[in-house]
Design a protein around this motif. Structure first.
Motif, PDB file in Angstrom:
ATOM      1  N   ILE A  25     -26.253  67.100 -20.025  1.00 21.50           N
ATOM      2  CA  ILE A  25     -26.774  66.818 -21.369  1.00 21.50           C
ATOM      3  C   ILE A  25     -26.645  68.043 -22.262  1.00 21.50           C
ATOM      4  O   ILE A  25     -26.202  67.945 -23.411  1.00 21.50           O
ATOM      5  CB  ILE A  25     -28.239  66.339 -21.284  1.00 21.50           C
ATOM      6  N   GLN A  26     -27.020  69.217 -21.731  1.00 26.95           N
ATOM      7  CA  GLN A  26     -26.925  70.447 -22.523  1.00 26.95           C
ATOM      8  C   GLN A  26     -25.477  70.762 -22.888  1.00 26.95           C
ATOM      9  O   GLN A  26     -25.191  71.181 -24.009  1.00 26.95           O
ATOM     10  CB  GLN A  26     -27.549  71.617 -21.757  1.00 26.95           C
ATOM     11  N   CYS A  27     -24.576  70.540 -21.949  1.00 29.20           N
ATOM     12  CA  CYS A  27     -23.149  70.783 -22.211  1.00 29.20           C
ATOM     13  C   CYS A  27     -22.650  69.850 -23.310  1.00 29.20           C
ATOM     14  O   CYS A  27     -21.939  70.273 -24.218  1.00 29.20           O
ATOM     15  CB  CYS A  27     -22.357  70.584 -20.927  1.00 29.20           C
ATOM     16  N   ALA A  28     -23.032  68.582 -23.237  1.00 24.79           N
ATOM     17  CA  ALA A  28     -22.611  67.609 -24.250  1.00 24.79           C
ATOM     18  C   ALA A  28     -23.148  67.990 -25.627  1.00 24.79           C
ATOM     19  O   ALA A  28     -22.436  67.881 -26.634  1.00 24.79           O
ATOM     20  CB  ALA A  28     -23.082  66.214 -23.861  1.00 24.79           C
ATOM     21  N   LEU A  29     -24.390  68.456 -25.685  1.00 28.34           N
ATOM     22  CA  LEU A  29     -24.969  68.867 -26.968  1.00 28.34           C
ATOM     23  C   LEU A  29     -24.231  70.072 -27.544  1.00 28.34           C
ATOM     24  O   LEU A  29     -23.959  70.124 -28.757  1.00 28.34           O
ATOM     25  CB  LEU A  29     -26.453  69.201 -26.798  1.00 28.34           C
ATOM     26  N   GLN A  30     -23.897  71.037 -26.689  1.00 27.37           N
ATOM     27  CA  GLN A  30     -23.174  72.217 -27.158  1.00 27.37           C
ATOM     28  C   GLN A  30     -21.774  71.838 -27.660  1.00 27.37           C
ATOM     29  O   GLN A  30     -21.331  72.335 -28.699  1.00 27.37           O
ATOM     30  CB  GLN A  30     -23.058  73.254 -26.032  1.00 27.37           C
ATOM     31  N   LEU A  31     -21.094  70.957 -26.939  1.00 30.66           N
ATOM     32  CA  LEU A  31     -19.768  70.518 -27.381  1.00 30.66           C
ATOM     33  C   LEU A  31     -19.857  69.778 -28.711  1.00 30.66           C
ATOM     34  O   LEU A  31     -18.987  69.916 -29.568  1.00 30.66           O
ATOM     35  CB  LEU A  31     -19.127  69.627 -26.311  1.00 30.66           C
ATOM     36  N   ARG A  32     -20.908  69.004 -28.895  1.00 36.33           N
ATOM     37  CA  ARG A  32     -21.096  68.292 -30.160  1.00 36.33           C
ATOM     38  C   ARG A  32     -21.283  69.267 -31.316  1.00 36.33           C
ATOM     39  O   ARG A  32     -20.695  69.116 -32.391  1.00 36.33           O
ATOM     40  CB  ARG A  32     -22.309  67.363 -30.030  1.00 36.33           C
ATOM     41  N   LYS A  33     -22.099  70.315 -31.085  1.00 44.03           N
ATOM     42  CA  LYS A  33     -22.318  71.324 -32.127  1.00 44.03           C
ATOM     43  C   LYS A  33     -21.019  72.033 -32.484  1.00 44.03           C
ATOM     44  O   LYS A  33     -20.729  72.271 -33.660  1.00 44.03           O
ATOM     45  CB  LYS A  33     -23.359  72.351 -31.660  1.00 44.03           C
ATOM     46  N   ILE A  34     -20.239  72.391 -31.461  1.00 41.65           N
ATOM     47  CA  ILE A  34     -18.958  73.061 -31.700  1.00 41.65           C
ATOM     48  C   ILE A  34     -18.036  72.155 -32.509  1.00 41.65           C
ATOM     49  O   ILE A  34     -17.385  72.588 -33.465  1.00 41.65           O
ATOM     50  CB  ILE A  34     -18.302  73.465 -30.364  1.00 41.65           C
ATOM     51  N   GLY A  35     -17.985  70.870 -32.152  1.00 41.59           N
ATOM     52  CA  GLY A  35     -17.146  69.917 -32.876  1.00 41.59           C
ATOM     53  C   GLY A  35     -17.580  69.764 -34.316  1.00 41.59           C
ATOM     54  O   GLY A  35     -16.745  69.682 -35.224  1.00 41.59           O
ATOM     55  N   ASP A  36     -18.901  69.732 -34.547  1.00 42.22           N
ATOM     56  CA  ASP A  36     -19.409  69.617 -35.919  1.00 42.22           C
ATOM     57  C   ASP A  36     -19.029  70.834 -36.752  1.00 42.22           C
ATOM     58  O   ASP A  36     -18.636  70.715 -37.915  1.00 42.22           O
ATOM     59  CB  ASP A  36     -20.933  69.448 -35.910  1.00 42.22           C
ATOM     60  N   ILE A  37     -19.126  72.024 -36.162  1.00 45.11           N
ATOM     61  CA  ILE A  37     -18.773  73.254 -36.876  1.00 45.11           C
ATOM     62  C   ILE A  37     -17.287  73.273 -37.214  1.00 45.11           C
ATOM     63  O   ILE A  37     -16.893  73.594 -38.348  1.00 45.11           O
ATOM     64  CB  ILE A  37     -19.170  74.490 -36.041  1.00 45.11           C
ATOM     65  N   LEU A  38     -16.455  72.902 -36.249  1.00 47.17           N
ATOM     66  CA  LEU A  38     -15.009  72.891 -36.504  1.00 47.17           C
ATOM     67  C   LEU A  38     -14.648  71.856 -37.567  1.00 47.17           C
ATOM     68  O   LEU A  38     -13.763  72.091 -38.387  1.00 47.17           O
ATOM     69  CB  LEU A  38     -14.240  72.617 -35.213  1.00 47.17           C
ATOM     70  N   ASN A  39     -15.321  70.710 -37.544  1.00 42.82           N
ATOM     71  CA  ASN A  39     -15.058  69.682 -38.544  1.00 42.82           C
ATOM     72  C   ASN A  39     -15.437  70.187 -39.940  1.00 42.82           C
ATOM     73  O   ASN A  39     -14.695  69.972 -40.900  1.00 42.82           O
ATOM     74  CB  ASN A  39     -15.844  68.419 -38.191  1.00 42.82           C
ATOM     75  N   LEU A  40     -16.569  70.867 -40.053  1.00 39.22           N
ATOM     76  CA  LEU A  40     -16.993  71.417 -41.344  1.00 39.22           C
ATOM     77  C   LEU A  40     -15.993  72.461 -41.833  1.00 39.22           C
ATOM     78  O   LEU A  40     -15.616  72.469 -43.007  1.00 39.22           O
ATOM     79  CB  LEU A  40     -18.388  72.033 -41.224  1.00 39.22           C
ATOM     80  N   GLN A  41     -15.536  73.341 -40.925  1.00 39.75           N
ATOM     81  CA  GLN A  41     -14.552  74.349 -41.313  1.00 39.75           C
ATOM     82  C   GLN A  41     -13.272  73.695 -41.814  1.00 39.75           C
ATOM     83  O   GLN A  41     -12.686  74.139 -42.806  1.00 39.75           O
ATOM     84  CB  GLN A  41     -14.240  75.264 -40.130  1.00 39.75           C
ATOM     85  N   GLN A  42     -12.830  72.640 -41.156  1.00 38.65           N
ATOM     86  CA  GLN A  42     -11.608  71.953 -41.572  1.00 38.65           C
ATOM     87  C   GLN A  42     -11.782  71.318 -42.947  1.00 38.65           C
ATOM     88  O   GLN A  42     -10.879  71.378 -43.782  1.00 38.65           O
ATOM     89  CB  GLN A  42     -11.215  70.890 -40.542  1.00 38.65           C
ATOM     90  N   LYS A  43     -12.952  70.728 -43.192  1.00 37.15           N
ATOM     91  CA  LYS A  43     -13.207  70.125 -44.503  1.00 37.15           C
ATOM     92  C   LYS A  43     -13.201  71.182 -45.605  1.00 37.15           C
ATOM     93  O   LYS A  43     -12.660  70.953 -46.694  1.00 37.15           O
ATOM     94  CB  LYS A  43     -14.537  69.374 -44.487  1.00 37.15           C
TER      95      LYS A  43
END
Length: 56
Positions: A25-43
């Motif tokens: 669960i913790q790993c999935a949450l961390q991966l989600r946060k990383i994905g959100d940050i990368l998506n924001l940077q791309q936008k």
């Protein structure tokens, strides 16, 4: 069950211990946060590109 062999269609994996599930669960949450940050940077990069290169 062999490590490299896929499960049969109806087969289910045995439940993981509680500590292992917490780690998953913790790993999935961390991966989600990383994905959100990368998506924001791309936008942000897309907006900057449109501002400075309106022809593209």
């Amino acid at each position: 069950m062999m490590p490299g062999k896929p499960l049969r269609k109806g087969a289910q994996q045995p439940p993981a211990p509680a500590a292992e599930q917490e780690s998953i669960i913790q790993c999935a949450l961390q991966l989600r946060k990383i994905g959100d940050i990368l998506n924001l940077q791309q936008k942000i990069l897309n907006v900057i590109t449109k501002l400075f290169c309106p022809g593209t």
